[in-house]
Motif scaffolding. Structure first.
Motif, PDB file in Angstrom:
ATOM      1  N   MET A  21       0.863  -1.200  -0.226  1.00 17.07           N
ATOM      2  CA  MET A  21      -0.468  -0.321  -0.060  1.00 17.07           C
ATOM      3  C   MET A  21       1.063   1.501  -0.654  1.00 17.07           C
ATOM      4  SD  MET A  21      -2.983  -1.320   2.498  1.00 17.07           S
ATOM      5  CE  MET A  21      -3.698   0.634   3.028  1.00 17.07           C
ATOM      6  N   GLN A  22       1.873   1.417   0.908  1.00 19.17           N
ATOM      7  CA  GLN A  22       2.504   2.424   0.665  1.00 19.17           C
ATOM      8  C   GLN A  22       3.348   2.378   0.016  1.00 19.17           C
ATOM      9  OE1 GLN A  22       3.541   4.790   3.196  1.00 19.17           O
ATOM     10  NE2 GLN A  22       5.005   5.697   1.982  1.00 19.17           N
ATOM     11  N   ARG A  23       3.965   1.377  -1.045  1.00 19.21           N
ATOM     12  CA  ARG A  23       4.424   1.393  -2.480  1.00 19.21           C
ATOM     13  C   ARG A  23       3.840   2.404  -3.507  1.00 19.21           C
ATOM     14  NH1 ARG A  23       5.454  -3.786  -4.586  1.00 19.21           N
ATOM     15  NH2 ARG A  23       3.322  -4.100  -4.557  1.00 19.21           N
ATOM     16  N   LEU A  24       2.144   1.534  -2.977  1.00 14.83           N
ATOM     17  CA  LEU A  24       1.400   2.117  -4.818  1.00 14.83           C
ATOM     18  C   LEU A  24       1.498   3.840  -4.052  1.00 14.83           C
ATOM     19  CD1 LEU A  24      -1.681  -1.131  -3.926  1.00 14.83           C
ATOM     20  CD2 LEU A  24       0.110   0.078  -6.619  1.00 14.83           C
ATOM     21  N   ASN A  25       1.508   4.408  -3.250  1.00 14.67           N
ATOM     22  CA  ASN A  25       1.298   5.648  -2.801  1.00 14.67           C
ATOM     23  C   ASN A  25       2.495   6.227  -2.906  1.00 14.67           C
ATOM     24  OD1 ASN A  25      -1.717   5.390  -1.278  1.00 14.67           O
ATOM     25  ND2 ASN A  25      -0.740   5.129   1.027  1.00 14.67           N
ATOM     26  N   ASP A  26       3.159   6.391  -2.855  1.00 12.02           N
ATOM     27  CA  ASP A  26       4.459   6.480  -3.186  1.00 12.02           C
ATOM     28  C   ASP A  26       4.745   6.467  -4.419  1.00 12.02           C
ATOM     29  OD1 ASP A  26       5.492   6.970  -0.869  1.00 12.02           O
ATOM     30  OD2 ASP A  26       6.555   4.592  -0.427  1.00 12.02           O
ATOM     31  N   ILE A  27       4.273   5.401  -5.498  1.00 19.82           N
ATOM     32  CA  ILE A  27       4.469   5.701  -6.999  1.00 19.82           C
ATOM     33  C   ILE A  27       2.750   6.640  -7.671  1.00 19.82           C
ATOM     34  CG2 ILE A  27       3.180   4.452  -9.006  1.00 19.82           C
ATOM     35  CD1 ILE A  27       4.581   1.503  -7.633  1.00 19.82           C
ATOM     36  N   GLN A  28       1.996   6.542  -6.732  1.00 21.14           N
ATOM     37  CA  GLN A  28       0.625   7.121  -7.239  1.00 21.14           C
ATOM     38  C   GLN A  28       1.811   9.257  -6.722  1.00 21.14           C
ATOM     39  OE1 GLN A  28      -2.891   7.314  -4.930  1.00 21.14           O
ATOM     40  NE2 GLN A  28      -3.821   7.759  -6.913  1.00 21.14           N
ATOM     41  N   LYS A  29       2.518   9.100  -6.073  1.00 28.42           N
ATOM     42  CA  LYS A  29       2.962  10.552  -5.465  1.00 28.42           C
ATOM     43  C   LYS A  29       4.006  10.939  -6.637  1.00 28.42           C
ATOM     44  CE  LYS A  29       5.199  13.115  -2.253  1.00 28.42           C
ATOM     45  NZ  LYS A  29       6.744  12.528  -0.508  1.00 28.42           N
ATOM     46  N   CYS A  30       4.115   9.643  -6.818  1.00 30.05           N
ATOM     47  CA  CYS A  30       5.703  10.230  -7.742  1.00 30.05           C
ATOM     48  C   CYS A  30       5.283  10.725  -9.109  1.00 30.05           C
ATOM     49  CB  CYS A  30       6.833   9.100  -8.578  1.00 30.05           C
ATOM     50  SG  CYS A  30       7.706   9.124  -9.794  1.00 30.05           S
ATOM     51  N   MET A  31       4.069   9.720  -9.846  1.00 29.27           N
ATOM     52  CA  MET A  31       3.534  10.437 -10.946  1.00 29.27           C
ATOM     53  C   MET A  31       2.598  11.856 -11.084  1.00 29.27           C
ATOM     54  SD  MET A  31       1.253   6.384 -11.609  1.00 29.27           S
ATOM     55  CE  MET A  31       0.760   7.024 -13.322  1.00 29.27           C
ATOM     56  N   ASP A  32       2.089  11.557 -10.313  1.00 23.60           N
ATOM     57  CA  ASP A  32       1.235  13.562  -9.767  1.00 23.60           C
ATOM     58  C   ASP A  32       1.957  14.019  -9.564  1.00 23.60           C
ATOM     59  OD1 ASP A  32      -1.031  12.219  -9.261  1.00 23.60           O
ATOM     60  OD2 ASP A  32      -1.093  11.861  -6.761  1.00 23.60           O
ATOM     61  N   SER A  33       3.946  14.088  -9.002  1.00 24.69           N
ATOM     62  CA  SER A  33       4.536  14.955  -9.377  1.00 24.69           C
ATOM     63  C   SER A  33       5.308  15.117 -10.468  1.00 24.69           C
ATOM     64  CB  SER A  33       5.808  14.927  -8.623  1.00 24.69           C
ATOM     65  OG  SER A  33       4.922  14.258  -7.095  1.00 24.69           O
ATOM     66  N   LEU A  34       5.385  14.064 -11.729  1.00 24.27           N
ATOM     67  CA  LEU A  34       5.268  13.818 -13.248  1.00 24.27           C
ATOM     68  C   LEU A  34       4.494  14.504 -13.550  1.00 24.27           C
ATOM     69  CD1 LEU A  34       7.090  10.687 -13.484  1.00 24.27           C
ATOM     70  CD2 LEU A  34       8.553  12.635 -13.729  1.00 24.27           C
ATOM     71  N   ILE A  35       3.058  14.375 -13.670  1.00 26.43           N
ATOM     72  CA  ILE A  35       1.760  14.917 -14.474  1.00 26.43           C
ATOM     73  C   ILE A  35       2.502  16.615 -14.101  1.00 26.43           C
ATOM     74  CG2 ILE A  35      -0.523  15.897 -14.562  1.00 26.43           C
ATOM     75  CD1 ILE A  35      -0.939  12.503 -13.929  1.00 26.43           C
ATOM     76  N   ALA A  36       2.595  17.387 -12.536  1.00 28.95           N
ATOM     77  CA  ALA A  36       2.347  18.111 -12.380  1.00 28.95           C
ATOM     78  C   ALA A  36       3.311  19.071 -13.314  1.00 28.95           C
ATOM     79  CB  ALA A  36       2.570  18.579 -10.882  1.00 28.95           C
ATOM     80  N   ASN A  37       4.869  18.420 -13.137  1.00 24.80           N
ATOM     81  CA  ASN A  37       5.821  18.560 -13.698  1.00 24.80           C
ATOM     82  C   ASN A  37       7.088  17.922 -13.905  1.00 24.80           C
ATOM     83  OD1 ASN A  37       8.299  20.260 -14.020  1.00 24.80           O
ATOM     84  ND2 ASN A  37       9.365  20.804 -11.976  1.00 24.80           N
ATOM     85  N   TYR A  38       6.926  17.977 -15.130  1.00 28.34           N
ATOM     86  CA  TYR A  38       7.602  16.534 -16.022  1.00 28.34           C
ATOM     87  C   TYR A  38       9.528  16.521 -15.092  1.00 28.34           C
ATOM     88  CZ  TYR A  38       8.643  11.854 -18.563  1.00 28.34           C
ATOM     89  OH  TYR A  38       7.864  10.617 -18.579  1.00 28.34           O
ATOM     90  N   ASP A  39       9.717  16.171 -14.183  1.00 27.10           N
ATOM     91  CA  ASP A  39      10.852  16.611 -13.890  1.00 27.10           C
ATOM     92  C   ASP A  39      11.570  14.809 -13.105  1.00 27.10           C
ATOM     93  OD1 ASP A  39      13.790  16.727 -12.388  1.00 27.10           O
ATOM     94  OD2 ASP A  39      13.010  19.213 -11.197  1.00 27.10           O
ATOM     95  N   ILE A  40      12.067  14.501 -14.666  1.00 25.19           N
ATOM     96  CA  ILE A  40      12.728  13.466 -14.669  1.00 25.19           C
ATOM     97  C   ILE A  40      13.651  12.908 -13.513  1.00 25.19           C
ATOM     98  CG2 ILE A  40      14.022  10.768 -15.094  1.00 25.19           C
ATOM     99  CD1 ILE A  40      10.834  11.170 -15.621  1.00 25.19           C
TER     100      ILE A  40
END
Length: 298
Positions: free
Chosen positions: A86-105
């Motif tokens: 569950m924590q992993r999914l939350n962290d992945i979702q946070k990563c995707m949200d950040s990429l959507i807001a600002n695609y900083d790889i």
């Protein structure tokens, strides 16, 4: 009682009950007419299975819980793994949200690196480290023992040793053997790797649970198998060449000294499994001495 009544009491389908029996989770009495007679103990186990399945517990973990002397502790381990996922999914979702807001790889690369030690299971880390058929082979062979995370320094050192070994080892196959493996994993009729792994593990579990009984029940089939593996037909086949290549590779590459030794550190369950396999091999060689030649054992 008969299966129809069991279905009503446990709110399960007939197919579900038959499936749980095939996984050796319940053991109804088989009557002379071939019908199953389910006991109150079977009913209790089926209800337990139903609850655990609805909690998202896997069949493999349920099998461990059912035979555990401390079921709450066994379930707590499953809960811990679920929480990690569950924590992993939350962290992945946070990563995707950040990429959507600002695609900083670069930013997200650094962020995920800080989470890497606990974000992924050992099995997942190995598959990421070695994409393609190589990682798939490692996953199929060891994966069921590597669903935990790296939670100690000893495991971290063991994991690093395994990655270094796999990355540097010279596993170069002759062209015809490479084609054979490529065909195996890319067949036109897609091979269900998970199904193959499950069926193989099921047979191994049955054999390790009662080695003497299993070998006696399957004596004729085993003798035929040994005869075939020892035949010129098999030895000259691509499968036979591949087996000899892998046996030589394991002897010369440090397979036992590095890979297996560190796998046992990463997974106590794997270490225990190897002890059972070695004991079963000893029994098999006593009953079927020709098997020694089949695998070129000395």
């Amino acid at each position: 009682m008969q299966i129809k009544e069991v279905c009503e009491k446990c709110k399960l389908t007939k197919k579900a009950i038959e499936y749980y029996e095939s996984k050796n989770l319940i053991h109804p009495q088989i009557l002379e007419n071939g019908y199953r007679d389910y006991s109150d103990a079977d009913i209790a186990v089926l209800k337990e299975i139903s609850v655990l399945r609805k909690c998202g517990v896997s069949i493999a973990d349920i099998a461990e819980i059912l035979t555990s002397s401390n079921k709450p502790a066994a379930l707590a381990k499953c809960k811990y793994i679920t929480e990690l996922r569950m924590q992993r999914l939350n962290d992945i979702q946070k990563c995707m949200d950040s990429l959507i807001a600002n695609y900083d790889i670069n930013r997200e690369f650094d962020y995920l690196q800080t989470l890497d030690e606990y974000l992924y299971t050992i099995k997942e880390k190995l598959v990421f480290a070695f994409p393609g058929n190589y990682g798939l082979y490692v996953s199929m062979h060891f994966g069921r023992f590597l669903n935990g995370t790296i939670d100690t320094d000893e495991k971290k050192y063991a994991y690093d040793a395994i990655v270094q070994y796999l990355d540097r080892v010279d596993l170069y196959l002759p062209a015809e053997l490479s084609e054979f493996l490529e065909a195996l994993f890319n067949a036109s009729e897609k091979i269900d790797a998970a199904k193959i792994e499950e069926e193989t593990n099921g047979k191994m579990h049955e054999m390790l649970a009662d080695t003497d009984g299993y070998l006696e029940r399957n004596r004729e089939e085993i003798e035929q198998y040994i005869e075939f593996k020892s035949s010129d037909e098999y030895q000259n086949s691509e499968a036979g060449k591949f087996q000899r290549y892998m046996l030589n590779f394991q002897k010369e590459s440090g397979y036992q000294e590095v890979l297996i030794a560190n796998m046992k550190i990463l997974s106590p369950a794997y270490a225990e499994y190897l002890k059972k396999v070695e004991a079963a091999n000893d029994i098999m060689l006593k009953k079927f001495p020709k098997a020694k030649d089949m695998y070129e054992l000395n």
